[in-house]
Design an enzyme around this catalytic site. Structure first.
Site, PDB file in Angstrom:
ATOM      1  N   LYS A  98      -2.425  -1.941  -3.243  1.00 45.43           N
ATOM      2  CA  LYS A  98      -3.472  -1.079  -2.658  1.00 45.43           C
ATOM      3  C   LYS A  98      -3.065   0.377  -2.830  1.00 45.43           C
ATOM      4  O   LYS A  98      -2.426   0.975  -1.955  1.00 45.43           O
ATOM      5  CB  LYS A  98      -3.651  -1.434  -1.174  1.00 45.43           C
ATOM      6  CG  LYS A  98      -4.667  -0.571  -0.451  1.00 45.43           C
ATOM      7  CD  LYS A  98      -5.128  -1.204   0.836  1.00 45.43           C
ATOM      8  CE  LYS A  98      -6.033  -0.262   1.609  1.00 45.43           C
ATOM      9  NZ  LYS A  98      -6.743  -0.918   2.707  1.00 45.43           N
ATOM     10  N   GLU A 157       0.825  -1.224   0.000  1.00 46.09           N
ATOM     11  CA  GLU A 157       0.000   0.000   0.000  1.00 46.09           C
ATOM     12  C   GLU A 157       0.854   1.266   0.000  1.00 46.09           C
ATOM     13  O   GLU A 157       1.250   1.758   1.057  1.00 46.09           O
ATOM     14  CB  GLU A 157      -0.938   0.002   1.215  1.00 46.09           C
ATOM     15  CG  GLU A 157      -1.818   1.248   1.256  1.00 46.09           C
ATOM     16  CD  GLU A 157      -2.793   1.284   2.436  1.00 46.09           C
ATOM     17  OE1 GLU A 157      -2.727   0.382   3.293  1.00 46.09           O
ATOM     18  OE2 GLU A 157      -3.599   2.218   2.498  1.00 46.09           O
TER      19      GLU A 157
HETATM   20  P1  13P Z   1      -9.246   4.106   4.108  1.00 43.87           P
HETATM   21  O1  13P Z   1     -10.102   3.405   3.097  1.00 43.87           O
HETATM   22  O2  13P Z   1     -10.033   4.701   5.238  1.00 43.87           O
HETATM   23  O3  13P Z   1      -8.241   5.014   3.493  1.00 43.87           O
HETATM   24  O4  13P Z   1      -8.413   2.961   4.834  1.00 43.87           O
HETATM   25  C1  13P Z   1      -7.780   2.024   4.061  1.00 43.87           C
HETATM   26  C2  13P Z   1      -6.539   1.608   4.702  1.00 43.87           C
HETATM   27  O5  13P Z   1      -6.312   0.439   4.886  1.00 43.87           O
HETATM   28  C3  13P Z   1      -5.549   2.624   5.082  1.00 43.87           C
HETATM   29  O6  13P Z   1      -4.361   1.995   5.410  1.00 43.87           O
END
Ligand code: 13P
Length: 365
Positions: free
Chosen positions: A219, A177
């Site tokens: 992500k 991510e």
């Molecule tokens: P949000 O969808 O609230 O951004 O959270 C996703 C997430 O895993 C952030 O690390």
């Protein structure tokens, strides 16, 4: 490296329009969210909050995986079932956030690097034994005057890749991510440029660390103008820029792109995902959601920390997950928001009925 199993796990999580519930807020972050609704934050209240989501009847139709965090994977439900087992019983795959959050990057004012590599191999081994099958590590990149710097992008890409390699060694699918934050006045074009740069660095680092992309989920943020940018882009512009940047920088071996919501309004997060999936053009990956706030916010609002509101909270969550899953297939319509599902939620909440039990089917056919 058990690549086949990793790939199978990654693909199973996102089958048929399913996405991921990111229920992995740290105790600190969840305490802040609860406080914003005047709800006290104790271990038991946090457990009740998580349990509301995990125990939502029929939710596996729309959600394939749940990201938990350390406190949650060790907790038991009100009736004594470990929450990991409860999630598995509902047909969901359990995942775990394994980063330790961000710290200021030395010599780079205003920028941060994610920590947590120390002892990670042992922690991954333990989480796998507890029942996790995938993991998550979040890096944050800030857009600003002269930001991000190349060294911040590379430092974060490097640790993301080292985390991902360790996950695969331990038989866990890594969710990688790299989040380009929405904070700031930057334009959509600037977000696209930075997101492309970051993705390029991340895939370079993954290659260097011999991470198998077939067993990895990406992500990313969507390409969106900063919160404070005077010109906010249209849904169509966001969708086009997002798909363009993915096409340029994400190899087709990656099974799925699971977007974060990043503070977008929940309806917009659904609309953006739908518009991306409706675009023509090569889309070699599944394009679905791994939302935190956008999936939970409505449910948190109606739940309000009260056990009698759990059915209403579950309805709100079920409804949003259903809409997001439709969006992951490009089949979302705004009429879904005013349909019977919403009315039913209100009715049940006022009647205090338990959903998903008895003769009444919870979901609308
Ligand atoms: P949000 O969808 O609230 O951004 O959270 C996703 C997430 O895993 C952030 O690390």
């Amino acid at each position: 490296m058990a690549t086949t199993n990793l790939e199978e796990t990654a693909r199973t999580i996102v089958t048929d329009g399913r996405g991921i519930l990111a229920a992995d807020e740290t105790v600190r972050t969840l305490t802040k969210r609860l406080a914003s609704h005047a709800i006290e934050s104790t271990a038991d209240i946090r457990r009740a909050y998580r349990e509301m989501f995990f125990n939502t009847p029929d939710i596996a139709a729309f959600i394939g995986g749940v990201i938990m965090q350390d406190e949650t994977v060790r907790q038991k439900s009100a009736t004594g079932t470990p929450l990991v087992a409860l999630v598995a019983d509902r047909g969901l795959i359990a995942g775990i956030k394994v980063d330790d959050g961000t710290q200021p990057l030395a010599g780079a004012p205003g920028e941060r690097v994610t920590e947590g590599l120390d002892g990670l191999r042992g922690r991954l081994e333990e989480y796998r034994q507890i029942g996790a099958r995938f993991a998550k590590w979040r890096a944050v990149i800030t857009i600003g005057d002269g930001l991000p710097t190349a060294r911040c992008v590379h430092a974060n890409a490097e640790v993301l890749a080292r985390y991902a390699a360790l996950c695969q060694e331990q038989g866990l699918v890594p969710i990688v991510e790299p989040e380009v934050l929405m904070d700031g006045t930057h334009t959509l074009e600037r977000c696209e440029e930075v997101t492309g740069h970051v993705l390029h660095a991340v895939f370079d680092a993954l290659y260097d660390q011999r991470v198998s992309l077939d067993g990895t989920l990406l992500k990313p943020n969507m390409v969106i103008a900063g919160h404070d940018c005077p010109r906010q882009a249209s849904v169509a512009e966001v969708a086009a820029a997002t798909l363009r940047v993915l096409a340029r920088h994400v190899p087709p071996a990656v099974p799925a792109v699971v977007f974060l919501s990043g503070g977008q309004d929940h309806l917009l997060a659904t609309e953006h995902l739908n518009a991306i999936n409706q675009l023509e053009g090569p889309k070699p990956w599944k394009l679905t959601f791994s939302y935190g706030r956008a999936l939970q916010e409505e449910a948190l609002e109606v739940w309000h920390g009260r056990s009698e509101n759990v059915p209403a909270g579950q309805h709100a969550f079920y409804h949003r997950a259903k809409c997001d899953s439709a969006a992951a297939l490009g089949r979302y319509r705004s009429t879904m928001e005013s349909g019977a599902a919403v009315a039913e939620t209100r009715l049940r909440s006022s009647n205090n009925q338990q959903p998903g039990t008895g003769d009444t089917p919870w979901h609308n056919p």
